[in-house]
Scaffold this active site. Structure first.
Site, short mmCIF file in Angstrom:
data_model
loop_
_atom_site.label_atom_id
_atom_site.label_comp_id
_atom_site.label_asym_id
_atom_site.label_seq_id
_atom_site.Cartn_x
_atom_site.Cartn_y
_atom_site.Cartn_z
N LYS A 139 0.87 -1.18 0.00
CA LYS A 139 0.00 0.00 0.00
C LYS A 139 0.91 1.23 0.00
CE LYS A 139 -4.39 1.23 0.19
NZ LYS A 139 -5.62 0.57 -0.28
N ASP A 179 -6.87 4.60 -4.54
CA ASP A 179 -7.54 4.51 -3.23
C ASP A 179 -8.11 5.92 -3.02
OD1 ASP A 179 -7.72 2.63 -0.67
OD2 ASP A 179 -7.27 4.60 0.12
P1 NDP Z 1 -12.63 8.31 -2.92
O1 NDP Z 1 -11.54 9.27 -2.75
O2 NDP Z 1 -13.16 8.06 -4.28
O3 NDP Z 1 -13.86 8.69 -1.98
C1 NDP Z 1 -13.69 8.80 -0.60
C2 NDP Z 1 -15.02 9.25 -0.01
O4 NDP Z 1 -14.93 9.15 1.41
C3 NDP Z 1 -15.33 10.70 -0.31
O5 NDP Z 1 -16.72 10.88 -0.35
C4 NDP Z 1 -14.72 11.42 0.89
O6 NDP Z 1 -15.30 12.69 1.18
C5 NDP Z 1 -15.00 10.45 2.00
N1 NDP Z 1 -13.97 10.58 3.03
C6 NDP Z 1 -12.64 10.35 2.88
N2 NDP Z 1 -11.97 10.62 4.01
C7 NDP Z 1 -12.89 11.02 4.88
C8 NDP Z 1 -12.86 11.44 6.23
N3 NDP Z 1 -11.68 11.50 6.91
N4 NDP Z 1 -14.03 11.78 6.83
C9 NDP Z 1 -15.19 11.72 6.15
N5 NDP Z 1 -15.31 11.34 4.86
C10 NDP Z 1 -14.18 11.00 4.25
O7 NDP Z 1 -12.08 6.94 -2.27
P2 NDP Z 1 -12.60 5.47 -2.50
O8 NDP Z 1 -14.05 5.45 -2.70
O9 NDP Z 1 -11.71 4.82 -3.50
O10 NDP Z 1 -12.24 4.79 -1.09
C11 NDP Z 1 -13.14 4.78 0.00
C12 NDP Z 1 -12.75 3.69 0.98
O11 NDP Z 1 -12.76 2.42 0.32
C13 NDP Z 1 -11.35 3.81 1.58
O12 NDP Z 1 -11.36 3.32 2.89
C14 NDP Z 1 -10.52 2.89 0.71
O13 NDP Z 1 -9.36 2.43 1.37
C15 NDP Z 1 -11.50 1.75 0.49
N6 NDP Z 1 -11.25 0.90 -0.66
C16 NDP Z 1 -11.17 1.42 -1.91
C17 NDP Z 1 -10.94 0.60 -2.98
C18 NDP Z 1 -10.98 1.10 -4.38
O14 NDP Z 1 -10.96 0.27 -5.29
N7 NDP Z 1 -11.05 2.39 -4.63
C19 NDP Z 1 -10.70 -0.85 -2.80
C20 NDP Z 1 -10.90 -1.30 -1.44
C21 NDP Z 1 -11.13 -0.44 -0.42
P3 NDP Z 1 -14.47 14.04 0.84
O15 NDP Z 1 -14.44 14.10 -0.65
O16 NDP Z 1 -15.24 15.10 1.49
O17 NDP Z 1 -13.11 13.84 1.44
#
Ligand code: NDP
Length: 457
Positions: A139, A179
């Site tokens: 990662k 991510d």
């Molecule tokens: P994105 O950047 O596309 O979206 C993240 C979302 O979560 C946004 O809506 C963001 O809001 C919100 N968010 C992030 N940090 C915070 C925080 N500290 N507090 C509140 N809201 C938050 O990321 P992903 O959708 O790719 O990833 C989301 C989760 O899924 C993560 O935990 C990631 O590790 C996990 N994941 C992702 C994979 C993938 O294929 N993308 C695979 C497996 C797991 P804002 O824009 O306001 O920050």
């Protein structure tokens, strides 16, 4: 630290081994609370295996598993649009390569530090193992915040980040993906710089655009996979998603495609969020609007109400205070604590599947389990993303592209197998229905047995 019903000598020895390992991890990695949390959750599950199989302790498997093979930290200097020099910190943890090249995403978010990268890398080892595909755990990321930056600033940052990272990665060594904060735009810039410094090698990164080696269904994979996993949990109880009310936190890549698939399978998603608050739309979240706002315009979720005046936006609101049958946390780590879990239970939640990594605290997981909520832990429920990344690598190797339907059908069967494997393993170790225990043990066995055969390395 670990509960067991029959406290035999072997169980006591296994408990003392895991307790010793946990103390060492805390001492060696001080103040890294997220990493401690991920290790603690994992160790709690392993006692029955360690009690039965002393060979793992004899070979120092846990000592080696909890220490990354390599942790790379580097300076990322870049220049903003006003000519100011900025410096961020870059990370890559190459945690374990027992079953394949390191594989895991890159996260760009101001909260990224050694603890976050290590917790994510550690989880990735067992998640990747559960997919059944030959990929090790890694990662990385940076404390760079893409939010509010121009495309040119993001490009300059990505070029600087990759100029250093490219020394350590490659199709047979370490294959990063996206991510939080790393989507199609960032992967494009990262890939461009890798190619410029090396050669065109599609297998270097996954999550690529379709024109240059990406896989159909990769964008959708994590979100769809979480819902396929939820469907498996429900089907085992002769239930389904049809007619269920769902809450999804986040509105990024994972959240969007979880909403889309939940709707396709007959559920209604009534709320989603970003870090500024949540929106509630009892008619069902309009996923096309969320895609437009988040994927194209890079706007805040609050703008949803300008397109759908019937919906409400609650600034800084707690999405877990809403009533629903199913909760899919798809934003970030530790977004559900024990109180929020208790509220969800009180409001009638029957299933929780983790789209985000470690979104529930250890106490929150305990609340769900004590109340017989079907609980799909992240390393099983969100493994669809990395699984399709591995399928992207396979397509890159054979220089072919599979159709959306072909990849989606592989994804579905991978999620089904992960569920069945976790569920069967839980039963085999006297923890029927406990998918945390089942996933941890099933993920562990493949990696640990490979480490045993590969010698002390
Ligand atoms: P994105 O950047 O596309 O979206 C993240 C979302 O979560 C946004 O809506 C963001 O809001 C919100 N968010 C992030 N940090 C915070 C925080 N500290 N507090 C509140 N809201 C938050 O990321 P992903 O959708 O790719 O990833 C989301 C989760 O899924 C993560 O935990 C990631 O590790 C996990 N994941 C992702 C994979 C993938 O294929 N993308 C695979 C497996 C797991 P804002 O824009 O306001 O920050």
């Amino acid at each position: 630290m670990v509960q067991s019903t029959t406290l035999t000598k072997e169980v006591e020895a296994a408990e003392s081994y895991t307790a010793r390992i946990f103390e060492t991890v805390k001492k060696r990695n001080p103040s890294e609370s997220e990493f401690h949390q991920a290790v603690e959750e994992f160790l709690q599950s392993l006692v029955p295996v360690l009690a039965k199989e002393p060979k793992y302790e004899a070979a120092g498997i846990l000592e080696r598993l909890t220490e990354p093979e390599r942790l790379i930290t580097f300076r990322v200097p870049w220049v903003d649009d006003n000519g100011n020099v900025k410096v961020n910190r870059g990370f890559r943890v190459q945690f374990n390569s027992a079953i394949g090249p390191y594989k895991g995403g890159l996260r760009f978010h101001p909260s990224v530090n050694g603890s976050i990268v290590k917790f994510l890398g550690f989880e990735q080892i067992f998640k990747n193992s559960l997919t059944g595909l030959p990929i090790g755990g890694g990662k990385g990321g940076s404390d760079f915040d893409p939010k509010g930056k121009s495309d040119n600033e993001v490009m300059r940052f990505c070029q600087s980040f990759m100029s250093e990272l490219q020394k350590y990665i490659g199709p047979n060594t370490d294959v990063p993906a996206g991510d939080i904060g790393v989507g199609a735009r960032e992967i494009g810039f990262l890939f461009g710089q890798y190619k410029r410094l090396n050669a065109f090698d599609a297998g270097t990164l996954t999550g690529k655009g379709l024109n240059y080696g990406g896989s159909l269904t990769r964008t959708e994979a994590t979100g769809y996979g979480v819902v396929y996993f939820t469907q498996e949990m429900l089907q085992d109880k002769a239930d389904s998603l049809k007619g269920k009310k769902v809450i999804v936190s986040g509105s990024g890549n994972v959240a969007i495609y979880a909403i889309e698939k939940a709707h396709e399978l007959g559920a209604t998603v009534i709320a989603c969020s970003d870090s500024s608050g949540y929106i509630r739309d009892e008619n069902g979240i309009n996923v096309a609007t969320v895609k437009q706002l988040k994927e194209q315009e890079r706007k805040r979720i609050s703008e949803y109400t300008t397109h759908h005046p019937n919906a409400t936006f609650v600034a800084n609101g707690d999405i877990w205070s809403l009533s629903a049958d199913i909760a899919l946390p798809c934003a970030t780590q530790n977004e559900i604590n024990a109180d929020q879990a208790a509220t969800l239970v009180k409001n009638g939640v029957i299933a929780v599947a983790e789209g985000a990594n470690m979104p529930s605290t250890l106490d929150a997981v305990a609340v769900f389990q004590e109340n017989d909520v079907l609980f799909g832990p992240a390393k099983a429920a969100n493994a669809g993303g990395v699984a399709v990344s591995a399928l992207e690598m396979a397509q890159n190797s054979i220089r072919m592209s599979w159709t959306f339907e072909e990849v989606d059908s592989h994804l579905k069967s991978i999620m089904k197998n992960i569920y069945k494997n976790a569920s069967a393993t839980a039963s085999a170790y006297d923890a029927s229905g406990n998918l945390v225990v089942g996933s941890n043990i099933a993920g562990f066995l493949k990696v640990a047995d490979s480490m045993l055969t590969e010698g002390i390395i």
